[in-house]
Scaffold this motif. Structure first.
Motif, mmCIF file in Angstrom:
data_model
loop_
_atom_site.group_PDB
_atom_site.id
_atom_site.type_symbol
_atom_site.label_atom_id
_atom_site.label_comp_id
_atom_site.label_asym_id
_atom_site.label_seq_id
_atom_site.Cartn_x
_atom_site.Cartn_y
_atom_site.Cartn_z
ATOM 1 N N PHE A 466 0.834 -1.197 0.000
ATOM 2 C CA PHE A 466 0.000 0.000 0.000
ATOM 3 C C PHE A 466 0.877 1.259 0.000
ATOM 4 O O PHE A 466 0.663 2.187 -0.799
ATOM 5 C CB PHE A 466 -0.910 -0.004 1.237
ATOM 6 C CG PHE A 466 -1.950 1.076 1.237
ATOM 7 C CD1 PHE A 466 -3.280 0.782 0.952
ATOM 8 C CD2 PHE A 466 -1.619 2.402 1.517
ATOM 9 C CE1 PHE A 466 -4.246 1.778 0.935
ATOM 10 C CE2 PHE A 466 -2.573 3.401 1.502
ATOM 11 C CZ PHE A 466 -3.898 3.089 1.208
ATOM 12 N N ILE A 547 -5.827 -3.580 -2.556
ATOM 13 C CA ILE A 547 -5.256 -2.350 -3.086
ATOM 14 C C ILE A 547 -5.647 -2.203 -4.555
ATOM 15 O O ILE A 547 -5.325 -3.060 -5.383
ATOM 16 C CB ILE A 547 -3.718 -2.349 -2.950
ATOM 17 C CG1 ILE A 547 -3.335 -2.464 -1.472
ATOM 18 C CG2 ILE A 547 -3.114 -1.086 -3.556
ATOM 19 C CD1 ILE A 547 -1.859 -2.673 -1.246
ATOM 20 N N SER A 555 -9.120 1.808 -1.410
ATOM 21 C CA SER A 555 -7.987 1.000 -0.952
ATOM 22 C C SER A 555 -7.724 1.240 0.536
ATOM 23 O O SER A 555 -7.457 0.302 1.294
ATOM 24 C CB SER A 555 -6.732 1.328 -1.763
ATOM 25 O OG SER A 555 -6.904 1.012 -3.121
ATOM 26 N N TYR A 559 -8.021 -1.456 3.462
ATOM 27 C CA TYR A 559 -6.877 -1.743 4.333
ATOM 28 C C TYR A 559 -7.301 -1.772 5.805
ATOM 29 O O TYR A 559 -6.668 -2.465 6.618
ATOM 30 C CB TYR A 559 -5.753 -0.723 4.133
ATOM 31 C CG TYR A 559 -4.597 -0.972 5.068
ATOM 32 C CD1 TYR A 559 -3.737 -2.054 4.869
ATOM 33 C CD2 TYR A 559 -4.398 -0.166 6.189
ATOM 34 C CE1 TYR A 559 -2.709 -2.322 5.749
ATOM 35 C CE2 TYR A 559 -3.370 -0.422 7.069
ATOM 36 C CZ TYR A 559 -2.534 -1.503 6.853
ATOM 37 O OH TYR A 559 -1.518 -1.761 7.729
#
Length: 585
Positions: A466, A547, A555, A559
Motif C-alpha cells: 500500500f 489495493i 484501498s 486496508y
C-alpha cells in the motif's frame, strides 16, 4: 473497554422486556438471568439467536411463540437488525446490517490488540501453580506441555479481568530430593577421583558439574563423613543448582513465575502444623482405621489406626491420612498446608496444572481446600495428557532418572520457541498430543503455527505494498479508525471474516470460563483461514483486491479490514505468548 457484541444485544433484549413490562404487556418481576444471545447453530439462520421467549414464557403465562412475537415487534426498531425469524418452539434468530459489521471493524481499530479485553473476572484473584517439576534435573520437553498450557491459561485469565499470580512449587523435601542429594554426593566423590561404580539414582551427566562445583568449594571435607553432617549442605546446593537450570529453561520457553515457594520452607516454618490445627479446630481430624484398598488387597496392608482428615465429607472417595506410621507428615498434609498458604496470600481460586499421572489427586485436593477455607476457597486441577515427541519418524523416549530426554534447548534450536508454544495448544489439555519435529517446521496449511504467522505477515505485506503504491496516505491507527466505513464490506467473504473477528471477545470469555486455552489457537487458525481465503479471492477477481491502484480512498478503507485482521491475530498471539511475525523467511 470494548464490549462483547452478544452481551450488547443481550442488554438490548433485556431493555425490550423492560419496555414490555412498562407497557403492561408482560408482568413485572420476570427472572431474566437465563436469557442469552448466542450465535445460531447454523450460520444460515442469521447472525444472532436468543432464547428469551423460551426461558420467560412459562413465568409470563404466554406461549413461547406469542412472547417471541412481542419481542420481534420491538426488535424491528433496531436500525441494525435487518431480518428476524421465529424458529421452532420460540427461538428468535436475527440478522444484522453490513454497516453494523463495518462499525465493528472500527471498534477493533480503536481498541487495538486490547480488543477482547474483558471485565468478566471482576478483579477476582487467581493463583495458577504450574511447571512444578521435581528439582532433580533439568526441565525437558516432556514437561513443557504442562508449563505452556498453564502459562497461556494464566495469560487468558488475565485478559479476562483476573489478577493472576503465577507460582512454582519447589518439591525440595521428601524422597525424590533425597535421591538427588545421594546422586550428587556420588558425583562429588567422582570429581575428587574416587571410583564410585554404577550410580544408584539419577544417572544423567547434568549432575557432573554439580559434583565438581561441590568438590571445588569443599575439597575432601565431606569424604567418608556421616550423611547427617553433609546432607543439608548438599541438599541446599543441589536444589539451588537444579532450580537455576530449570528457571533458565522456563525463561527460554517464555515462562516466568511471580513466586517460587519451597516445600522445605513450608514444613520448616510450621505451616503444616498450622493447617493441621485449623482442620482440627473445624472438627475434621480423627483417629480411625481405613478400609482396605479396592480390588486386590496389598500383602503389606494392615488395619492400623491413623490420623485422618474427613475428606469424604467434602466429595473425596475416602478419608485421607495426614500422618505416617512414624509420626511424620504425609505428602498430602504438606500439600494442604501449601494450598492454605496460597489462599491466605489472597487468592480464593487456586488452579494447579499437572500431568495426567496426578488424576487421583483431584478430588482430595478439592476436598481439602474447600474444607480448610470453610468454603471460601476453590481448588481447580487441570490435567495435561502426555506428549509423544517424534523425530524423523521415531518416537523419542524420556527418562530423567536414566538421563535420556530431549532438552528444551535442543527443541528450541530445532523448531524455535514460538512453534513449541503454539503447537502445545493445538489439542485440548486432556487429549494426547503428538509433537512431530519435522511437521512443525513445514510451511503448509497443515502446520497451524505457520498458517497463522503467515496470515499476520501477509497483513504487513499488504501494508508495504500500500505504502509503495500510495506513499503519502496516512495509515496510522487513529486515521483509519476515523474513516467512515458505511457501505463497505458487502462481499460475503469480507462479512464472514468480520463476523468471525467480532467473536473474539466472546472467545476470550468462553475460554476463560471453561479454563480451555486451546480455544485461542483454534480460533486464530480459523481467522487465518478466512483471511487467506479472502486473499485468494482477490487473486482471482481484481475488483476484490485490497489495493486498487486507481482508487486510493477505497484501498484505504479496505486496508482497515486488513489492519483489523492483523490486530486480532496479534492479540491472540499475545495470549499464546507467541511473537507475531512481519515477514516470513
Amino acid at each position: 473497554m470494548p464490549q462483547n457484541l452478544y452481551k450488547t444485544f443481550r442488554d438490548e433484549i433485556i431493555k425490550i422486556i423492560d419496555a414490555l413490562v412498562q407497557e403492561k404487556k408482560l408482568k413485572a418481576g420476570l427472572d431474566t438471568s437465563k436469557v442469552t444471545v448466542d450465535p445460531p447453530r447454523e450460520s444460515t439462520h442469521g447472525d444472532l439467536a436468543t432464547n428469551v421467549a423460551m426461558v420467560l414464557a412459562k413465568e409470563a403465562n404466554l406461549s413461547p411463540r406469542d412472547l417471541a412475537q412481542l419481542v420481534e415487534e420491538k426488535l424491528k426498531n433496531n436500525s441494525f437488525v435487518t431480518h428476524i425469524e421465529i424458529a421452532g418452539p420460540g427461538f428468535i434468530n436475527f440478522s444484522l446490517h453490513h454497516d453494523f459489521w463495518a462499525q465493528e471493524v472500527r471498534n477493533i481499530l480503536k481498541s487495538g490488540i486490547n480488543y477482547g479485553d474483558s471485565t468478566l473476572g471482576k478483579g477476582h484473584a487467581i493463583n495458577v501453580e504450574y511447571a512444578s517439576v521435581n528439582p532433580t534435573g533439568p526441565l525437558h520437553m516432556g514437561h513443557s506441555r504442562v508449563a505452556l498450557v498453564a502459562d497461556v491459561l494464566a495469560n487468558l485469565l488475565e485478559k479476562a479481568g483476573h489478577p493472576i499470580q503465577r507460582e512454582y512449587y519447589v518439591n525440595d523435601s521428601g524422597g525424590q530430593a533425597r535421591i538427588l542429594v545421594l546422586s550428587v554426593y556420588q558425583r562429588y566423590l567422582e570429581a575428587l577421583g574416587h571410583t564410585i561404580g554404577p550410580i544408584d539414582g539419577y544417572q544423567g551427566d547434568y549432575l557432573i558439574p554439580v559434583g565438581q562445583a561441590l568438590a571445588k568449594k569443599y575439597g575432601d571435607q565431606w569424604v567418608n563423613k556421616p550423611e547427617e553432617q553433609w546432607y543439608e549442605t548438599f541438599r541446599a546446593f543441589s536444589i539451588d543448582a537444579m532450580m537455576t537450570r530449570i528457571k533458565s529453561d522456563l525463561n527460554d520457553l517464555g515462562v516466568f513465575h511471580d513466586v517460587f515457594t519451597s516445600e522445605h520452607s513450608i514444613v520448616k516454618e510450621g505451616k503444616v502444623e498450622a493447617a493441621f490445627k485449623a482442620l482440627e479446630n473445624l472438627g475434621l481430624i480423627y483417629q480411625g482405621i481405613l478400609e482396605p484398598p479396592k480390588g486386590k488387597t496389598p500383602d503389606d496392608w494392615e488395619p492400623r489406626e491413623q490420623t485422618l482428615f474427613r475428606a469424604a465429607q467434602f466429595g473425596d472417595d475416602v478419608d485421607r491420612p495426614l500422618k505416617k506410621s512414624d509420626g511424620s507428615w504425609t505428602y498430602f498434609a504438606n500439600d494442604i498446608a501449601y494450598h492454605f498458604d496460597k489462599f491466605n496470600r489472597g487468592s480464593p481460586t487456586l488452579i494447579d496444572v499437572l500431568g495426567a499421572d496426578h488424576g487421583g489427586y483431584v478430588k482430595r485436593l478439592s476436598a481439602a481446600v474447600t474444607a480448610i477455607t470453610e468454603g471460601k476457597g476453590q481448588a481447580i486441577v487441570k490435567l495435561c495428557q502426555m506428549v509423544r515427541f517424534i523425530d524423523q519418524g521415531q518416537v523419542l523416549k524420556m527418562s530423567k532418572r536414566a538421563g535420556v530426554f530431549v532438552t528444551v534447548q535442543e527443541a528450541i534450536q530445532k523448531v524455535g520457541r514460538d512453534a513449541i508454544r503454539f503447537i502445545m495448544l493445538t489439542r485440548k489439555n486432556d487429549a494426547p498430543l503428538d509433537f512431530d519435529f519435522d511437521k512443525v517446521i513445514e510451511q503448509t496449511k497443515d502446520n497451524p503455527v505457520f498458517y497463522v504467522q503467515y496470515a499476520h505477515a501477509r497483513c504487513h505485506s499488504v501494508k508495504r505494498h500500500f505504502l509503495g503504491t500510495f506513499p503519502h496516505v496516512d495509515l496510522t491507527p487513529e486515521t483509519l479508525a476515523s474513516l467512515d466505513l458505511k457501505g463497505q464490506f458487502q462481499d460475503l467473504g469480507e462479512l464472514s471474516l468480520i463476523k468471525l473477528m467480532a467473536t473474539w471477545p466472546r472467545v476470550i470469555e468462553t475460554a476463560a470460563l471453561t479454563y480451555e486455552p486451546h480455544r485461542i489457537a483454534f480460533y486464530l487458525y480459523d481467522v487465518a483461514s478466512a483471511f487467506h481465503s479472502l486473499w485468494n479471492k482477490g487473486r482471482e477477481n481484481e475488483e476484490l483486491r485490497f489495493i486498487l491502484p486507481n482508487d486510493v480512498e477505497l484501498s484505504q478503507k479496505r486496508y482497515c479490514l486488513v489492519y483489523a485482521v492483523m490486530l486480532i491475530i496479534a492479540s491472540g498471539l499475545k495470549v499464546l505468548g507467541v511473537q507475531p511475525l512481519e515477514e516470513m523467511r
